[in-house]
Enzyme design. Structure first.
Site, PDB file in Angstrom:
ATOM      1  N   VAL A  56      15.381 -25.120  15.496  1.00 19.55           N
ATOM      2  CA  VAL A  56      16.048 -23.959  15.313  1.00 19.55           C
ATOM      3  C   VAL A  56      17.230 -24.268  14.435  1.00 19.55           C
ATOM      4  O   VAL A  56      18.011 -25.107  14.776  1.00 19.55           O
ATOM      5  CB  VAL A  56      16.493 -23.448  16.718  1.00 19.55           C
ATOM      6  CG1 VAL A  56      17.630 -22.250  16.985  1.00 19.55           C
ATOM      7  CG2 VAL A  56      15.263 -22.905  17.560  1.00 19.55           C
ATOM      8  N   ALA A 101      21.859 -27.129  14.306  1.00 17.80           N
ATOM      9  CA  ALA A 101      20.269 -27.086  14.386  1.00 17.80           C
ATOM     10  C   ALA A 101      19.967 -27.980  15.494  1.00 17.80           C
ATOM     11  O   ALA A 101      20.795 -28.631  16.017  1.00 17.80           O
ATOM     12  CB  ALA A 101      19.704 -27.443  13.115  1.00 17.80           C
ATOM     13  N   LYS A 102      18.694 -27.791  16.094  1.00 22.81           N
ATOM     14  CA  LYS A 102      17.906 -28.977  16.807  1.00 22.81           C
ATOM     15  C   LYS A 102      16.764 -28.515  17.131  1.00 22.81           C
ATOM     16  O   LYS A 102      16.111 -27.644  16.318  1.00 22.81           O
ATOM     17  CB  LYS A 102      18.291 -28.526  18.235  1.00 22.81           C
ATOM     18  CG  LYS A 102      18.358 -29.795  19.191  1.00 22.81           C
ATOM     19  CD  LYS A 102      19.665 -30.549  18.889  1.00 22.81           C
ATOM     20  CE  LYS A 102      19.701 -31.849  19.718  1.00 22.81           C
ATOM     21  NZ  LYS A 102      21.090 -32.392  19.713  1.00 22.81           N
ATOM     22  N   GLY A 103      15.793 -29.455  17.137  1.00 19.75           N
ATOM     23  CA  GLY A 103      14.465 -29.496  17.155  1.00 19.75           C
ATOM     24  C   GLY A 103      13.760 -30.466  18.182  1.00 19.75           C
ATOM     25  O   GLY A 103      14.594 -31.144  18.859  1.00 19.75           O
ATOM     26  N   ASP A 142      17.995 -37.872  18.888  1.00 23.88           N
ATOM     27  CA  ASP A 142      18.265 -37.214  20.173  1.00 23.88           C
ATOM     28  C   ASP A 142      17.442 -38.060  21.222  1.00 23.88           C
ATOM     29  O   ASP A 142      16.861 -39.067  20.731  1.00 23.88           O
ATOM     30  CB  ASP A 142      18.319 -35.923  20.178  1.00 23.88           C
ATOM     31  CG  ASP A 142      18.960 -35.260  21.348  1.00 23.88           C
ATOM     32  OD1 ASP A 142      20.143 -35.102  21.078  1.00 23.88           O
ATOM     33  OD2 ASP A 142      18.185 -34.815  22.398  1.00 23.88           O
TER      34      ASP A 142
END
Ligand code: NAD
Length: 413
Positions: A56, A101-103, A142
């Site tokens: 995202v 963002a992050k995934g 992460d």
């Protein structure tokens, strides 16, 4: 309350304080791009499983998207949306030119062999190639991912590009374009934040006790750095439970124990076993939640006895929990400030990669300290001026800077 509901609640509070209108609120609340990808994985025994991956990009107004990749069984699109939104405010708060963002992939990485992890990581990246890149979106480690994951990601992207693109991810090993000091940067930043809070309260770090939930990349080194600075770290934990010793833990010994292959801190010699729930409620001065979201909530917040909660994790306190902590006079140093050291040094890594010119660890650490102390001062000064919590002040600064960038750039078309 879910992580996404928490993030949206916090945004609404900042929007209200800043007096932004509804249209602006919608723009700030809505992710620019969301991707769900299938990640077919050939297991070592030959059978195929299809996993679900996400990325995202919450906001791109201040620069390329930036944020971690999480491998965890509970990861889903809503969690990734929340984490991406927090990244947007964090980057703006500490003044790095990125959007958020992050995934992630919904998977338990501990259930995969190293070869399976590598195949899964490479396939995930290859599905996302059109949206990744040093000018587009720059992933980092992460929960459940590490330097090796980043090296595979960089390699996969580079092979598809036909040349080496070190700046496509950060948190890489130093041997392939990583930065000195990145491995410990988030933890170092958590320590600086804790020290700022203690300094403002007139407390010597050598007089405090500490409990750290989550003895992973962030929590492990936070415990070590605080121990090295003279704090008494009495409890740490991981997903399987925690260890407690009121006289102080051997943090270096615990780190060595895990590095030499132990699966958990539980059972480490000279310690009592406690649960993660008990750790949160320990009678310590500083509590560092450094595992997952939502661990301090409506039900247990009234039993938190720490004077300071320094949020190493993203979103560890729900808005309901926040209210109770505040009523009880507990100072919360919010996630987007306390754990921003990671993205600060990720930014330094990206700058070094783009320039192909590398800095010493002392330079990295000194710049990190300056950046974090500045952000801490900005947050406390706005909090006292507007009589709001540090969380609301931090969100106001982050959200306000993103709103300002939107206003200045204008709405296309
Ligand atoms: P990690 O995977 O290295 O460590 C996570 C730790 O939490 C492990 O010890 C794990 O056993 C423990 N854990 C997992 N589930 C748990 C549960 N249900 N209860 C208690 N403990 C549990 O991950 P990390 O990179 O250290 O990330 C931890 C937190 O810090 C996350 O919220 C992440 O988003 C945040 N964060 C990480 C970075 C970074 O640079 N890695 C930067 C900023 C914020």
């Amino acid at each position: 309350m879910s992580a996404l509901e928490s993030a949206q609640f916090q945004l609404a509070e900042a929007v209200k304080q800043l007096g932004l209108d509804d249209g602006f609120h919608q723009v700030l609340r809505t992710p620019r791009r969301e991707m769900t990808v299938a990640v077919p994985l050939r297991r070592d025994d030959g059978h195929i499983e299809v996993l679900r991956g996400y990325r995202v990009q919450h906001n791109l107004t201040r620069g390329p998207a930036k944020g971690g990749v999480r491998f965890h069984p509970a990861t889903d699109l809503d969690e990734v949306r929340a984490l991406a939104m927090w990244m947007t405010w964090k980057c703006a708060l500490i003044g790095v030119p990125y959007g958020g963002a992050k995934g992630g992939i919904a998977v338990d990485p501990r259930s995969l062999s190293r070869n399976e992890l590598e195949r899964m990581t490479r396939r995930y990246v290859s599905e996302l190639i059109p949206v990744l890149g040093p000018e587009k979106d720059i992933p980092a480690p992460d929960v459940g991912t590490d330097e090796q994951t980043m090296a595979w990601m960089m390699d996969t992207y580079s092979i598809h590009s036909g040349y080496t693109v070190t700046g496509v991810v950060t948190g890489k090993p130093v041997s392939v374009g990583g930065s000195e000091g990145r491995g410990g940067a988030t933890s170092r930043g958590v320590m600086y934040s804790a020290f700022c809070a203690l300094r403002d309260a007139g407390i010597d770090p050598r007089d405090v006790t500490v409990a750290v939930q989550g003895f992973g990349k962030v929590g492990g080194l936070t415990a070590q750095y605080l121990h090295d600075a003279g704090c008494r770290v009495v409890a740490v934990s991981d997903v399987q439970g925690g260890v407690y010793n009121p006289g102080g833990l051997n943090t270096a010994g615990l780190l060595r124990h895990l590095r030499s292959g132990a699966q958990t801190v539980v059972g480490y010699p000279g310690t009592d076993t406690i649960s993660n729930e008990e750790l949160i409620e320990l009678d310590v001065d500083v509590l560092v939640p450094a595992a997952l979201e939502g661990v301090i909530h409506e039900e247990n917040a009234s039993r938190v006895r720490a004077r300071f909660v320094v949020e190493g994790a993203n979103g560890p306190t729900t808005p309901d929990g926040d209210v109770i902590l505040q009523e009880n006079g507990i100072l919360v140093v919010p996630d987007i400030l306390a754990n921003s050291g990671g993205v600060a040094v990720s930014y330094f890594e990206w700058v070094q990669d783009l320039q192909a010119y590398f800095w010493t660890e002392d330079e990295v650490n000194a710049r990190l300290k300056t950046m974090m102390e500045q952000a801490y001062a900005d947050v406390t000064s706005l909090a006292s001026e507007r009589k709001v919590s540090m969380r609301t002040a931090a969100q106001m600064i982050g959200v306000g800077r993103v709103a300002e960038a939107h206003r200045t750039r204008g709405l296309y078309p």
